[in-house]
Enzyme design. Structure first.
Site, PDB file in Angstrom:
ATOM      1  N   GLU A  33      78.199  35.518  27.199  1.00  0.00           N
ATOM      2  CA  GLU A  33      78.930  34.887  26.086  1.00  0.00           C
ATOM      3  C   GLU A  33      78.422  33.465  25.868  1.00  0.00           C
ATOM      4  O   GLU A  33      78.218  32.721  26.845  1.00  0.00           O
ATOM      5  CB  GLU A  33      80.421  34.873  26.442  1.00  0.00           C
ATOM      6  CG  GLU A  33      81.346  35.236  25.320  1.00  0.00           C
ATOM      7  CD  GLU A  33      81.266  36.691  24.879  1.00  0.00           C
ATOM      8  OE1 GLU A  33      80.494  36.991  23.944  1.00  0.00           O
ATOM      9  OE2 GLU A  33      81.980  37.522  25.457  1.00  0.00           O
ATOM     10  N   HIS A  34      78.208  33.121  24.616  1.00  0.00           N
ATOM     11  CA  HIS A  34      77.685  31.796  24.226  1.00  0.00           C
ATOM     12  C   HIS A  34      76.284  31.557  24.784  1.00  0.00           C
ATOM     13  O   HIS A  34      75.886  30.421  25.011  1.00  0.00           O
ATOM     14  CB  HIS A  34      78.656  30.673  24.631  1.00  0.00           C
ATOM     15  CG  HIS A  34      79.913  30.668  23.806  1.00  0.00           C
ATOM     16  ND1 HIS A  34      79.991  30.061  22.575  1.00  0.00           N
ATOM     17  CD2 HIS A  34      81.114  31.248  24.024  1.00  0.00           C
ATOM     18  CE1 HIS A  34      81.209  30.243  22.078  1.00  0.00           C
ATOM     19  NE2 HIS A  34      81.908  30.969  22.931  1.00  0.00           N
ATOM     20  N   GLY A 124      89.776  39.082  13.210  1.00  0.00           N
ATOM     21  CA  GLY A 124      90.150  37.864  13.929  1.00  0.00           C
ATOM     22  C   GLY A 124      90.462  38.098  15.392  1.00  0.00           C
ATOM     23  O   GLY A 124      91.046  37.239  16.043  1.00  0.00           O
ATOM     24  N   ALA A 125      90.071  39.256  15.927  1.00  0.00           N
ATOM     25  CA  ALA A 125      90.394  39.591  17.314  1.00  0.00           C
ATOM     26  C   ALA A 125      89.220  39.365  18.252  1.00  0.00           C
ATOM     27  O   ALA A 125      89.257  39.760  19.416  1.00  0.00           O
ATOM     28  CB  ALA A 125      90.866  41.049  17.397  1.00  0.00           C
ATOM     29  N   GLY A 126      88.149  38.748  17.745  1.00  0.00           N
ATOM     30  CA  GLY A 126      86.979  38.510  18.591  1.00  0.00           C
ATOM     31  C   GLY A 126      86.194  39.779  18.861  1.00  0.00           C
ATOM     32  O   GLY A 126      85.446  39.865  19.836  1.00  0.00           O
ATOM     33  N   LEU A 127      86.351  40.783  17.997  1.00  0.00           N
ATOM     34  CA  LEU A 127      85.689  42.076  18.207  1.00  0.00           C
ATOM     35  C   LEU A 127      84.606  42.318  17.161  1.00  0.00           C
ATOM     36  O   LEU A 127      84.126  43.429  16.993  1.00  0.00           O
ATOM     37  CB  LEU A 127      86.739  43.204  18.179  1.00  0.00           C
ATOM     38  CG  LEU A 127      87.863  43.050  19.221  1.00  0.00           C
ATOM     39  CD1 LEU A 127      88.917  44.135  19.043  1.00  0.00           C
ATOM     40  CD2 LEU A 127      87.295  43.094  20.641  1.00  0.00           C
ATOM     41  N   SER A 128      84.231  41.256  16.436  1.00  0.00           N
ATOM     42  CA  SER A 128      83.121  41.305  15.478  1.00  0.00           C
ATOM     43  C   SER A 128      83.400  42.152  14.253  1.00  0.00           C
ATOM     44  O   SER A 128      82.539  42.909  13.795  1.00  0.00           O
ATOM     45  CB  SER A 128      81.851  41.831  16.145  1.00  0.00           C
ATOM     46  OG  SER A 128      81.202  40.816  16.783  1.00  0.00           O
ATOM     47  N   ASP A 174      76.327  39.633  17.666  1.00  0.00           N
ATOM     48  CA  ASP A 174      77.236  40.613  17.076  1.00  0.00           C
ATOM     49  C   ASP A 174      76.495  41.603  16.173  1.00  0.00           C
ATOM     50  O   ASP A 174      76.745  42.812  16.192  1.00  0.00           O
ATOM     51  CB  ASP A 174      78.321  39.914  16.251  1.00  0.00           C
ATOM     52  CG  ASP A 174      79.033  38.828  17.042  1.00  0.00           C
ATOM     53  OD1 ASP A 174      78.975  38.875  18.279  1.00  0.00           O
ATOM     54  OD2 ASP A 174      79.626  37.934  16.415  1.00  0.00           O
TER      55      ASP A 174
HETATM   56  C1  GLA Z   1      80.689  34.900  18.348  1.00  0.00           C
HETATM   57  C2  GLA Z   1      79.338  34.734  17.660  1.00  0.00           C
HETATM   58  C3  GLA Z   1      78.199  35.271  18.531  1.00  0.00           C
HETATM   59  C4  GLA Z   1      78.268  34.727  19.955  1.00  0.00           C
HETATM   60  C5  GLA Z   1      79.685  34.863  20.512  1.00  0.00           C
HETATM   61  C6  GLA Z   1      79.849  34.214  21.850  1.00  0.00           C
HETATM   62  O1  GLA Z   1      81.021  36.245  18.444  1.00  0.00           O
HETATM   63  O2  GLA Z   1      79.334  35.405  16.439  1.00  0.00           O
HETATM   64  O3  GLA Z   1      76.953  34.991  17.940  1.00  0.00           O
HETATM   65  O4  GLA Z   1      77.819  33.410  20.008  1.00  0.00           O
HETATM   66  O5  GLA Z   1      80.652  34.310  19.643  1.00  0.00           O
HETATM   67  O6  GLA Z   1      79.100  34.892  22.795  1.00  0.00           O
END
Ligand code: GLA
Length: 394
Positions: A33-34, A124-128, A174
Protein backbone atom coordinates in the site's frame (compact mmCIF):
# COMPACT_ATOMS: atom_id res chain seq x y z
CA UNK A 1 -21.19 -13.06 -12.49
CA UNK A 2 -18.69 -12.20 -15.19
CA UNK A 3 -18.42 -15.52 -17.00
CA UNK A 4 -17.33 -15.61 -20.63
CA UNK A 5 -15.32 -12.44 -20.34
CA UNK A 6 -12.02 -13.66 -21.72
CA UNK A 7 -10.77 -13.76 -25.29
CA UNK A 8 -11.78 -11.46 -28.10
CA UNK A 9 -14.00 -8.45 -27.69
CA UNK A 10 -17.67 -9.14 -27.00
CA UNK A 11 -19.43 -7.26 -29.76
CA UNK A 12 -22.98 -7.86 -30.88
CA UNK A 13 -25.10 -6.04 -33.41
CA UNK A 14 -28.13 -4.22 -32.04
CA UNK A 15 -30.73 -2.23 -33.93
CA UNK A 16 -29.02 1.09 -33.32
CA UNK A 17 -25.45 -0.01 -34.03
CA UNK A 18 -22.69 -1.95 -32.32
CA UNK A 19 -23.07 -2.52 -28.59
CA UNK A 20 -20.13 -3.33 -26.37
CA UNK A 21 -20.29 -4.34 -22.75
CA UNK A 22 -17.39 -4.74 -20.37
CA UNK A 23 -17.26 -5.67 -16.71
CA UNK A 24 -14.37 -4.55 -14.52
CA UNK A 25 -13.80 -5.44 -10.87
CA UNK A 26 -12.74 -3.53 -7.79
CA UNK A 27 -9.70 -4.75 -5.86
CA UNK A 28 -8.18 -5.30 -2.49
CA UNK A 29 -4.45 -5.15 -1.97
CA UNK A 30 -3.13 -8.23 -0.22
CA UNK A 31 0.01 -6.23 0.63
CA UNK A 32 1.76 -3.23 -0.94
CA UNK A 33 0.00 0.00 0.00
CA UNK A 34 1.26 3.46 -0.99
CA UNK A 35 4.13 1.81 -2.83
CA UNK A 36 2.81 2.22 -6.39
CA UNK A 37 3.55 5.94 -6.73
CA UNK A 38 6.98 5.23 -5.22
CA UNK A 39 7.81 2.89 -8.15
CA UNK A 40 7.64 -0.07 -5.77
CA UNK A 41 5.88 -3.43 -5.47
CA UNK A 42 2.17 -4.18 -5.11
CA UNK A 43 0.18 -7.40 -4.74
CA UNK A 44 -3.57 -6.90 -5.31
CA UNK A 45 -6.40 -9.32 -6.06
CA UNK A 46 -9.62 -8.61 -7.98
CA UNK A 47 -12.91 -8.66 -6.12
CA UNK A 48 -15.93 -10.62 -7.36
CA UNK A 49 -17.73 -7.25 -7.48
CA UNK A 50 -17.77 -5.49 -10.86
CA UNK A 51 -18.93 -2.40 -12.66
CA UNK A 52 -20.54 -3.03 -16.04
CA UNK A 53 -20.46 -0.56 -18.88
CA UNK A 54 -22.40 -0.75 -22.13
CA UNK A 55 -21.49 1.61 -24.95
CA UNK A 56 -23.63 2.17 -28.07
CA UNK A 57 -22.92 4.40 -31.02
CA UNK A 58 -25.62 7.05 -31.55
CA UNK A 59 -24.53 9.27 -34.44
CA UNK A 60 -24.96 12.46 -32.36
CA UNK A 61 -21.86 14.53 -31.47
CA UNK A 62 -22.35 13.97 -27.74
CA UNK A 63 -21.72 11.42 -25.00
CA UNK A 64 -24.89 10.57 -23.08
CA UNK A 65 -24.16 8.95 -19.74
CA UNK A 66 -26.55 7.12 -17.45
CA UNK A 67 -25.96 5.13 -14.27
CA UNK A 68 -28.16 2.43 -12.77
CA UNK A 69 -27.23 3.97 -9.41
CA UNK A 70 -28.64 7.37 -10.52
CA UNK A 71 -32.07 6.55 -11.94
CA UNK A 72 -33.63 9.35 -13.97
CA UNK A 73 -30.34 11.24 -14.45
CA UNK A 74 -28.84 11.57 -17.94
CA UNK A 75 -25.61 13.54 -18.26
CA UNK A 76 -24.98 14.85 -21.77
CA UNK A 77 -21.64 16.28 -22.82
CA UNK A 78 -20.63 17.59 -26.26
CA UNK A 79 -17.63 15.60 -27.48
CA UNK A 80 -16.07 18.87 -28.60
CA UNK A 81 -16.53 20.41 -25.16
CA UNK A 82 -15.26 17.77 -22.72
CA UNK A 83 -12.81 20.06 -20.92
CA UNK A 84 -15.43 22.77 -20.31
CA UNK A 85 -17.97 20.22 -19.09
CA UNK A 86 -15.74 18.96 -16.30
CA UNK A 87 -16.87 21.39 -13.61
CA UNK A 88 -20.58 21.13 -14.24
CA UNK A 89 -21.05 17.35 -14.43
CA UNK A 90 -21.56 15.16 -11.36
CA UNK A 91 -18.63 13.20 -9.92
CA UNK A 92 -19.51 9.77 -11.34
CA UNK A 93 -19.87 11.17 -14.86
CA UNK A 94 -16.45 12.82 -14.61
CA UNK A 95 -14.85 9.38 -14.49
CA UNK A 96 -16.73 8.39 -17.64
CA UNK A 97 -16.04 11.65 -19.50
CA UNK A 98 -12.43 11.45 -18.33
CA UNK A 99 -12.00 8.17 -20.18
CA UNK A 100 -13.32 9.69 -23.42
CA UNK A 101 -10.99 12.64 -22.85
CA UNK A 102 -8.04 10.25 -22.36
CA UNK A 103 -8.84 8.48 -25.66
CA UNK A 104 -8.95 11.88 -27.34
CA UNK A 105 -5.59 12.82 -25.79
CA UNK A 106 -4.12 9.77 -27.58
CA UNK A 107 -5.58 10.98 -30.86
CA UNK A 108 -8.51 8.56 -30.80
CA UNK A 109 -11.77 10.43 -31.42
CA UNK A 110 -14.63 8.63 -29.69
CA UNK A 111 -17.83 8.87 -31.79
CA UNK A 112 -21.20 9.91 -30.40
CA UNK A 113 -22.18 7.34 -27.78
CA UNK A 114 -24.66 6.40 -25.10
CA UNK A 115 -22.83 4.97 -22.09
CA UNK A 116 -24.68 2.98 -19.44
CA UNK A 117 -22.92 2.01 -16.23
CA UNK A 118 -23.99 -0.22 -13.38
CA UNK A 119 -21.64 -0.58 -10.44
CA UNK A 120 -21.68 -3.21 -7.69
CA UNK A 121 -18.42 -2.09 -6.06
CA UNK A 122 -19.24 -0.09 -2.92
CA UNK A 123 -18.38 3.58 -3.48
CA UNK A 124 -15.91 5.31 -1.17
CA UNK A 125 -15.03 2.05 0.59
CA UNK A 126 -11.41 1.90 -0.56
CA UNK A 127 -12.25 -0.98 -2.91
CA UNK A 128 -11.51 0.91 -6.16
CA UNK A 129 -15.00 1.58 -7.41
CA UNK A 130 -13.50 4.38 -9.49
CA UNK A 131 -11.00 2.10 -11.24
CA UNK A 132 -13.77 -0.45 -11.83
CA UNK A 133 -15.74 2.33 -13.53
CA UNK A 134 -12.93 3.79 -15.65
CA UNK A 135 -11.62 0.35 -16.67
CA UNK A 136 -15.09 -0.89 -17.69
CA UNK A 137 -15.69 2.27 -19.74
CA UNK A 138 -12.20 2.11 -21.28
CA UNK A 139 -12.70 -1.52 -22.33
CA UNK A 140 -16.13 -0.96 -23.85
CA UNK A 141 -15.02 2.18 -25.71
CA UNK A 142 -11.90 0.38 -26.95
CA UNK A 143 -14.02 -2.36 -28.49
CA UNK A 144 -16.16 0.28 -30.17
CA UNK A 145 -13.46 2.35 -31.77
CA UNK A 146 -9.88 1.32 -30.98
CA UNK A 147 -9.54 -2.49 -30.98
CA UNK A 148 -5.80 -2.20 -31.56
CA UNK A 149 -5.23 -0.97 -28.00
CA UNK A 150 -3.87 -3.54 -25.55
CA UNK A 151 -4.58 -3.78 -21.83
CA UNK A 152 -1.50 -1.76 -21.01
CA UNK A 153 -2.94 1.13 -23.03
CA UNK A 154 -6.30 0.75 -21.25
CA UNK A 155 -4.53 1.00 -17.88
CA UNK A 156 -2.85 4.22 -19.00
CA UNK A 157 -6.19 5.61 -20.25
CA UNK A 158 -7.95 4.76 -16.98
CA UNK A 159 -5.13 6.31 -14.93
CA UNK A 160 -5.13 9.43 -17.13
CA UNK A 161 -8.91 9.80 -16.66
CA UNK A 162 -8.45 9.92 -12.88
CA UNK A 163 -5.23 11.96 -12.80
CA UNK A 164 -5.97 14.52 -15.48
CA UNK A 165 -9.75 14.81 -15.75
CA UNK A 166 -11.08 13.88 -12.31
CA UNK A 167 -7.99 15.36 -10.66
CA UNK A 168 -7.23 12.47 -8.27
CA UNK A 169 -3.44 11.89 -8.10
CA UNK A 170 -3.66 8.08 -7.87
CA UNK A 171 -0.94 5.63 -8.85
CA UNK A 172 -1.39 2.66 -11.19
CA UNK A 173 -2.33 -0.02 -8.65
CA UNK A 174 -6.10 0.02 -8.92
CA UNK A 175 -6.34 0.16 -12.71
CA UNK A 176 -3.66 -2.51 -13.20
CA UNK A 177 -5.43 -4.74 -10.69
CA UNK A 178 -8.79 -4.33 -12.42
CA UNK A 179 -7.40 -5.03 -15.89
CA UNK A 180 -4.71 -7.64 -15.19
CA UNK A 181 -5.79 -9.76 -12.20
CA UNK A 182 -6.87 -13.36 -12.77
CA UNK A 183 -8.98 -15.68 -10.62
CA UNK A 184 -7.08 -17.69 -8.02
CA UNK A 185 -4.04 -15.42 -8.24
CA UNK A 186 -2.61 -12.27 -6.75
CA UNK A 187 -1.03 -9.90 -9.24
CA UNK A 188 2.59 -9.05 -8.48
CA UNK A 189 3.52 -5.75 -10.04
CA UNK A 190 6.94 -4.14 -9.99
CA UNK A 191 5.83 -0.62 -10.85
CA UNK A 192 9.29 0.61 -11.84
CA UNK A 193 9.60 -2.13 -14.40
CA UNK A 194 5.97 -1.83 -15.46
CA UNK A 195 6.68 1.80 -16.31
CA UNK A 196 4.38 4.68 -15.60
CA UNK A 197 2.49 6.74 -18.16
CA UNK A 198 1.52 6.22 -21.79
CA UNK A 199 3.90 3.96 -23.67
CA UNK A 200 5.76 3.36 -20.41
CA UNK A 201 5.87 -0.39 -20.74
CA UNK A 202 3.92 -3.46 -21.70
CA UNK A 203 1.26 -5.35 -19.79
CA UNK A 204 3.79 -8.16 -19.21
CA UNK A 205 6.77 -6.12 -18.03
CA UNK A 206 7.18 -6.31 -14.28
CA UNK A 207 4.01 -8.38 -13.87
CA UNK A 208 3.46 -11.89 -12.56
CA UNK A 209 0.43 -13.97 -11.60
CA UNK A 210 1.18 -15.46 -8.18
CA UNK A 211 -0.89 -18.52 -7.17
CA UNK A 212 -3.24 -17.46 -4.36
CA UNK A 213 -6.06 -19.98 -4.49
CA UNK A 214 -7.80 -19.22 -1.22
CA UNK A 215 -10.82 -21.36 -2.09
CA UNK A 216 -8.62 -24.46 -2.44
CA UNK A 217 -6.95 -23.65 0.89
CA UNK A 218 -10.31 -23.29 2.68
CA UNK A 219 -9.71 -19.58 3.23
CA UNK A 220 -11.43 -16.29 2.42
CA UNK A 221 -10.59 -12.64 2.68
CA UNK A 222 -13.20 -11.05 4.87
CA UNK A 223 -13.74 -7.47 3.73
CA UNK A 224 -14.83 -5.10 6.50
CA UNK A 225 -16.22 -1.85 5.11
CA UNK A 226 -16.20 0.57 8.03
CA UNK A 227 -18.70 2.82 6.26
CA UNK A 228 -16.39 5.81 6.77
CA UNK A 229 -16.00 7.13 3.24
CA UNK A 230 -12.47 7.81 2.13
CA UNK A 231 -11.73 10.43 -0.49
CA UNK A 232 -8.60 10.03 -2.58
CA UNK A 233 -8.93 13.44 -4.22
CA UNK A 234 -8.84 15.10 -0.82
CA UNK A 235 -5.68 16.42 0.77
CA UNK A 236 -4.34 13.44 2.73
CA UNK A 237 -3.39 11.23 -0.19
CA UNK A 238 -1.76 14.04 -2.15
CA UNK A 239 0.13 15.07 0.97
CA UNK A 240 1.52 11.57 1.43
CA UNK A 241 2.71 11.56 -2.17
CA UNK A 242 4.44 14.90 -1.66
CA UNK A 243 6.05 13.67 1.56
CA UNK A 244 7.42 10.59 -0.20
CA UNK A 245 8.82 12.76 -2.99
CA UNK A 246 10.44 15.05 -0.43
CA UNK A 247 11.98 12.05 1.36
CA UNK A 248 13.36 10.70 -1.93
CA UNK A 249 14.85 14.11 -2.76
CA UNK A 250 16.55 14.28 0.61
CA UNK A 251 18.06 10.85 0.03
CA UNK A 252 19.15 11.88 -3.46
CA UNK A 253 17.18 9.15 -5.27
CA UNK A 254 14.54 9.28 -8.00
CA UNK A 255 12.04 7.36 -5.90
CA UNK A 256 11.92 5.57 -2.56
CA UNK A 257 12.06 2.34 -4.54
CA UNK A 258 15.83 2.88 -4.84
CA UNK A 259 16.24 2.55 -1.07
CA UNK A 260 17.39 -0.95 -0.19
CA UNK A 261 16.62 -1.14 3.52
CA UNK A 262 15.25 0.76 6.53
CA UNK A 263 18.77 1.61 7.78
CA UNK A 264 19.17 4.09 4.91
CA UNK A 265 16.10 6.14 5.87
CA UNK A 266 17.65 7.08 9.22
CA UNK A 267 19.60 9.72 7.23
CA UNK A 268 16.38 11.69 6.74
CA UNK A 269 16.37 14.60 9.19
CA UNK A 270 12.63 15.25 9.51
CA UNK A 271 11.01 12.56 11.72
CA UNK A 272 7.72 12.60 9.78
CA UNK A 273 9.41 12.13 6.40
CA UNK A 274 11.60 9.44 7.96
CA UNK A 275 8.53 7.49 9.07
CA UNK A 276 6.84 7.87 5.68
CA UNK A 277 9.95 6.55 3.93
CA UNK A 278 10.31 3.70 6.42
CA UNK A 279 6.76 2.56 5.61
CA UNK A 280 7.48 2.48 1.88
CA UNK A 281 10.79 0.65 2.25
CA UNK A 282 9.47 -1.95 4.69
CA UNK A 283 6.24 -2.37 2.68
CA UNK A 284 8.22 -3.20 -0.45
CA UNK A 285 10.07 -5.84 1.58
CA UNK A 286 6.75 -7.24 2.81
CA UNK A 287 5.41 -7.55 -0.75
CA UNK A 288 8.59 -9.36 -1.78
CA UNK A 289 8.34 -11.68 1.24
CA UNK A 290 4.65 -12.52 0.63
CA UNK A 291 5.21 -13.08 -3.10
CA UNK A 292 8.22 -15.33 -2.39
CA UNK A 293 6.26 -17.49 0.05
CA UNK A 294 3.25 -17.86 -2.21
CA UNK A 295 5.50 -18.62 -5.20
CA UNK A 296 7.18 -21.35 -3.15
CA UNK A 297 3.76 -22.92 -2.54
CA UNK A 298 3.48 -22.03 1.16
CA UNK A 299 0.15 -22.33 2.95
CA UNK A 300 -1.44 -18.86 2.51
CA UNK A 301 -2.07 -18.81 6.27
CA UNK A 302 1.66 -18.17 6.69
CA UNK A 303 1.41 -14.70 5.19
CA UNK A 304 -1.08 -13.53 7.85
CA UNK A 305 1.46 -11.97 10.26
CA UNK A 306 3.07 -10.03 7.39
CA UNK A 307 -0.31 -8.49 6.53
CA UNK A 308 -0.78 -7.44 10.16
CA UNK A 309 2.72 -5.90 10.21
CA UNK A 310 1.72 -3.96 7.10
CA UNK A 311 -1.26 -2.55 8.98
CA UNK A 312 0.91 -1.43 11.89
CA UNK A 313 3.21 0.35 9.44
CA UNK A 314 0.29 2.16 7.75
CA UNK A 315 -1.06 3.09 11.18
CA UNK A 316 2.16 4.21 12.88
CA UNK A 317 4.58 5.25 10.14
CA UNK A 318 2.34 6.32 7.26
CA UNK A 319 -0.54 7.48 9.50
CA UNK A 320 -3.36 6.77 7.07
CA UNK A 321 -5.41 4.43 9.26
CA UNK A 322 -8.41 5.41 11.39
CA UNK A 323 -9.60 4.26 14.84
CA UNK A 324 -12.36 2.21 13.16
CA UNK A 325 -9.88 0.46 10.83
CA UNK A 326 -7.53 -0.25 13.76
CA UNK A 327 -10.41 -1.64 15.78
CA UNK A 328 -11.54 -3.82 12.87
CA UNK A 329 -8.03 -5.25 12.46
CA UNK A 330 -7.60 -5.95 16.19
CA UNK A 331 -11.06 -7.46 16.45
CA UNK A 332 -10.54 -9.74 13.45
CA UNK A 333 -7.29 -11.06 14.87
CA UNK A 334 -8.82 -11.56 18.30
CA UNK A 335 -11.63 -13.54 16.60
CA UNK A 336 -9.19 -15.89 14.86
CA UNK A 337 -8.00 -14.19 11.65
CA UNK A 338 -4.48 -15.17 10.51
CA UNK A 339 -3.76 -11.55 9.64
CA UNK A 340 -5.62 -8.33 8.90
CA UNK A 341 -4.92 -4.88 7.51
CA UNK A 342 -6.56 -1.77 6.14
CA UNK A 343 -6.65 -1.59 2.34
CA UNK A 344 -6.41 1.20 -0.22
CA UNK A 345 -5.42 4.79 0.36
CA UNK A 346 -6.75 4.94 3.93
CA UNK A 347 -8.39 7.79 5.87
CA UNK A 348 -11.47 5.55 6.03
CA UNK A 349 -12.68 2.71 3.85
CA UNK A 350 -12.14 -1.01 4.39
CA UNK A 351 -9.95 -3.59 6.07
CA UNK A 352 -9.38 -7.21 5.07
CA UNK A 353 -8.86 -10.24 7.28
CA UNK A 354 -7.48 -13.61 6.19
CA UNK A 355 -9.73 -16.21 7.80
CA UNK A 356 -10.72 -19.85 7.47
CA UNK A 357 -13.87 -20.03 5.35
CA UNK A 358 -15.60 -21.93 8.14
CA UNK A 359 -14.74 -19.21 10.64
CA UNK A 360 -15.85 -16.22 8.56
CA UNK A 361 -19.45 -16.44 9.82
CA UNK A 362 -18.16 -16.04 13.39
CA UNK A 363 -15.44 -13.44 12.73
CA UNK A 364 -17.78 -11.05 10.87
CA UNK A 365 -20.25 -10.49 13.75
CA UNK A 366 -17.40 -10.37 16.29
CA UNK A 367 -15.81 -7.50 14.33
CA UNK A 368 -19.21 -5.79 14.01
CA UNK A 369 -19.81 -6.02 17.75
CA UNK A 370 -16.37 -4.60 18.62
CA UNK A 371 -16.86 -1.67 16.25
CA UNK A 372 -20.34 -0.76 17.44
CA UNK A 373 -19.32 -1.16 21.09
CA UNK A 374 -16.53 1.36 20.42
CA UNK A 375 -19.06 3.82 18.98
CA UNK A 376 -18.36 3.22 15.28
CA UNK A 377 -21.07 2.49 12.69
CA UNK A 378 -21.90 -1.19 12.11
CA UNK A 379 -19.58 -2.31 9.29
CA UNK A 380 -20.64 -4.12 6.15
CA UNK A 381 -18.74 -7.40 5.88
CA UNK A 382 -18.45 -9.86 3.02
CA UNK A 383 -16.14 -12.74 2.13
CA UNK A 384 -14.23 -12.81 -1.16
CA UNK A 385 -11.64 -14.89 -3.00
CA UNK A 386 -9.28 -13.68 -5.76
CA UNK A 387 -11.50 -13.22 -8.81
CA UNK A 388 -11.28 -12.51 -12.54
CA UNK A 389 -10.04 -9.22 -13.99
CA UNK A 390 -11.89 -7.03 -16.47
CA UNK A 391 -13.12 -8.19 -19.84
CA UNK A 392 -15.91 -8.10 -22.41
CA UNK A 393 -19.31 -9.54 -21.52
CA UNK A 394 -21.05 -11.45 -24.24
C1 GLA B 1 -5.41 4.41 -3.78
C2 GLA B 1 -4.73 4.79 -5.09
C3 GLA B 1 -3.68 3.75 -5.49
C4 GLA B 1 -2.73 3.43 -4.34
C5 GLA B 1 -3.51 3.15 -3.06
C6 GLA B 1 -2.63 2.97 -1.87
O1 GLA B 1 -6.19 3.27 -3.95
O2 GLA B 1 -5.67 4.90 -6.11
O3 GLA B 1 -2.97 4.18 -6.63
O4 GLA B 1 -1.79 4.45 -4.16
O5 GLA B 1 -4.43 4.18 -2.77
O6 GLA B 1 -1.88 1.82 -2.00
Amino acid sequence: MTGGRSGAAGRVRAQNGPVNTWAAPGRVTVIGEHTDYNAGFVLPVALPLVTRCTVRRTGEPVARMVSAQRPGETVTVALAGLAEARERIPGWARYVAGVIDAFAARGIAVPGVRIEVDGAVPIGAGLSSSAALTCAVAGAVRDLCAPELDRRALIDIAVAAENHYVGAPTGVLDQAASLLCTAGHALFLDVRQFGAGPGGGSAEAGCAQIPFDLAAAGLVLLVVDTGQPHENAAGGYARRRAECEAAARELGVRSLREIAGPAQVTRIGDPVLRRRARHVVTENARVAAVAARLRAGADPREIGPILTEGHASLRDDFEVSTPALDEAVDAAIAAGAYGARMVGGGFGGSAIALVDRARAAAVAPAVGQRLTAAGHPRPRTFAVVPSAGAGPVR
